[in-house]
Write a protein that holds these residues in place. Structure first.
Motif, mmCIF file in Angstrom:
data_model
loop_
_atom_site.group_PDB
_atom_site.id
_atom_site.type_symbol
_atom_site.label_atom_id
_atom_site.label_comp_id
_atom_site.label_asym_id
_atom_site.label_seq_id
_atom_site.Cartn_x
_atom_site.Cartn_y
_atom_site.Cartn_z
ATOM 1 N N UNK A 26 -2.772 16.707 -1.938
ATOM 2 C CA UNK A 26 -3.307 16.602 -0.413
ATOM 3 C C UNK A 26 -4.072 15.300 -0.239
ATOM 4 N N UNK A 27 -5.094 14.764 -1.328
ATOM 5 C CA UNK A 27 -5.539 13.658 -0.987
ATOM 6 C C UNK A 27 -4.713 12.615 -0.924
ATOM 7 N N UNK A 28 -3.659 12.648 -1.771
ATOM 8 C CA UNK A 28 -2.700 11.250 -1.551
ATOM 9 C C UNK A 28 -1.968 11.308 -0.250
ATOM 10 N N UNK A 29 -1.454 12.540 -0.102
ATOM 11 C CA UNK A 29 -0.953 12.841 1.463
ATOM 12 C C UNK A 29 -1.792 12.163 2.567
ATOM 13 N N UNK A 30 -3.074 12.667 2.601
ATOM 14 C CA UNK A 30 -3.985 12.145 3.729
ATOM 15 C C UNK A 30 -4.325 10.660 3.506
ATOM 16 N N UNK A 31 -4.422 10.023 2.366
ATOM 17 C CA UNK A 31 -4.479 8.540 2.179
ATOM 18 C C UNK A 31 -3.154 7.887 2.735
ATOM 19 N N UNK A 78 0.811 -1.287 0.160
ATOM 20 C CA UNK A 78 -0.066 0.053 0.109
ATOM 21 C C UNK A 78 0.840 1.321 -0.118
ATOM 22 N N UNK A 79 2.139 1.350 0.665
ATOM 23 C CA UNK A 79 2.740 2.351 0.882
ATOM 24 C C UNK A 79 3.604 2.701 -0.539
ATOM 25 N N UNK A 80 4.039 1.674 -1.343
ATOM 26 C CA UNK A 80 4.911 1.953 -2.149
ATOM 27 C C UNK A 80 3.978 2.833 -3.372
ATOM 28 N N UNK A 81 2.828 2.397 -3.861
ATOM 29 C CA UNK A 81 2.244 2.911 -5.068
ATOM 30 C C UNK A 81 1.711 4.297 -4.259
ATOM 31 N N UNK A 82 1.510 4.591 -3.184
ATOM 32 C CA UNK A 82 1.040 5.855 -2.599
ATOM 33 C C UNK A 82 2.412 6.876 -2.765
ATOM 34 N N UNK A 83 3.627 6.325 -2.312
ATOM 35 C CA UNK A 83 4.922 7.248 -2.468
ATOM 36 C C UNK A 83 5.167 7.432 -3.960
ATOM 37 N N UNK A 84 4.887 6.617 -4.836
ATOM 38 C CA UNK A 84 5.124 6.785 -6.141
ATOM 39 C C UNK A 84 4.079 7.762 -6.845
ATOM 40 N N UNK A 85 2.705 7.899 -6.249
ATOM 41 C CA UNK A 85 1.995 9.024 -6.745
ATOM 42 C C UNK A 85 2.423 10.365 -6.041
ATOM 43 N N UNK A 86 2.701 10.218 -5.025
ATOM 44 C CA UNK A 86 3.061 11.586 -4.238
ATOM 45 C C UNK A 86 4.508 12.034 -4.875
#
Length: 201
Positions: free
Chosen positions: A181-186, A149-157
């Motif tokens: 903002x949304x990706x940081x909150x997620x 879960x963290x890897x894709x979110x870090x890529x998006x950010x």
């Protein structure tokens, strides 16, 4: 005990009198199943998945040693604890039974208290092992989910940060800021959920 599924004991003994005595001792606490034909023992174990098996050694056709060997070769039944109950009181019989995978050995004549305590002890050990196994699976799942879960979110950010360095119109900049903002909150929510799961663990 009423709200939970009753634990099950499978008795494998060719003597009806032994089955009756053991059933009378255990039926108040456990669901008790019995098989007189040792050749049916593995099938009964696989179909019913008892929590403990009480197994006589001296039986026609297949003796208890053959039965436990067959149980240990069964994919479904191999982890069911087996307690030998026998009139053989020599150490060789006990050593052989334990070497084949029995968890305990009760010699006849026995008292009802000894049978109850030994069965109860094996139930507790099995419960503890199940909880430890579930805990390991949960920990592995949380570790994998944390990574997945963290890897894709870090890529998006990271990609949003790259996009923000480009020149763009105000509307597009506003949309990119919303994504940021949304990706940081997620990501923060994912971290908090995983942290809570680790604390509960």
């Amino acid at each position: 005990m009423d709200n939970q599924k009753r634990k099950c004991v499978l008795i494998v003994d060719d003597e009806k009198s032994n089955i009756i005595v053991l059933t009378n001792i255990l039926s108040g606490e456990y669901k008790v199943l019995a098989v007189k034909d040792s050749r049916e023992a593995v099938k009964a174990a696989e179909e019913n998945m008892p929590d403990v098996i009480l197994l006589d050694i001296i039986m026609p056709e297949m003796d208890g040693y053959d039965v436990i060997s067959a149980l240990k070769n069964s994919k479904k039944a191999k982890n069911i604890p087996v307690i030998f109950i026998t009139g053989l009181s020599n150490s060789e019989a006990e050593e052989r039974g334990l070497s084949l995978g029995a968890v305990d050995f009760i010699t006849k004549p026995f008292t009802s208290t000894v049978v109850k305590l030994r069965v109860e002890n094996q139930m507790k050990i099995a419960d503890k092992e199940r909880l430890e196994s579930l805990s390991r699976v949960r920990k592995e799942f949380l570790s994998r989910m944390s990574h997945e879960m963290r890897n894709p979110m870090n890529v998006i950010i990271g990609m949003v940060q790259v996009i923000k360095m480009l020149s763009m119109c105000d509307d597009l900049k506003r949309h990119v800021d919303e994504i940021d903002a949304a990706s940081g909150n997620l990501l923060k929510m994912i971290d908090e959920l995983l942290d809570i799961s680790n604390i509960e663990h």
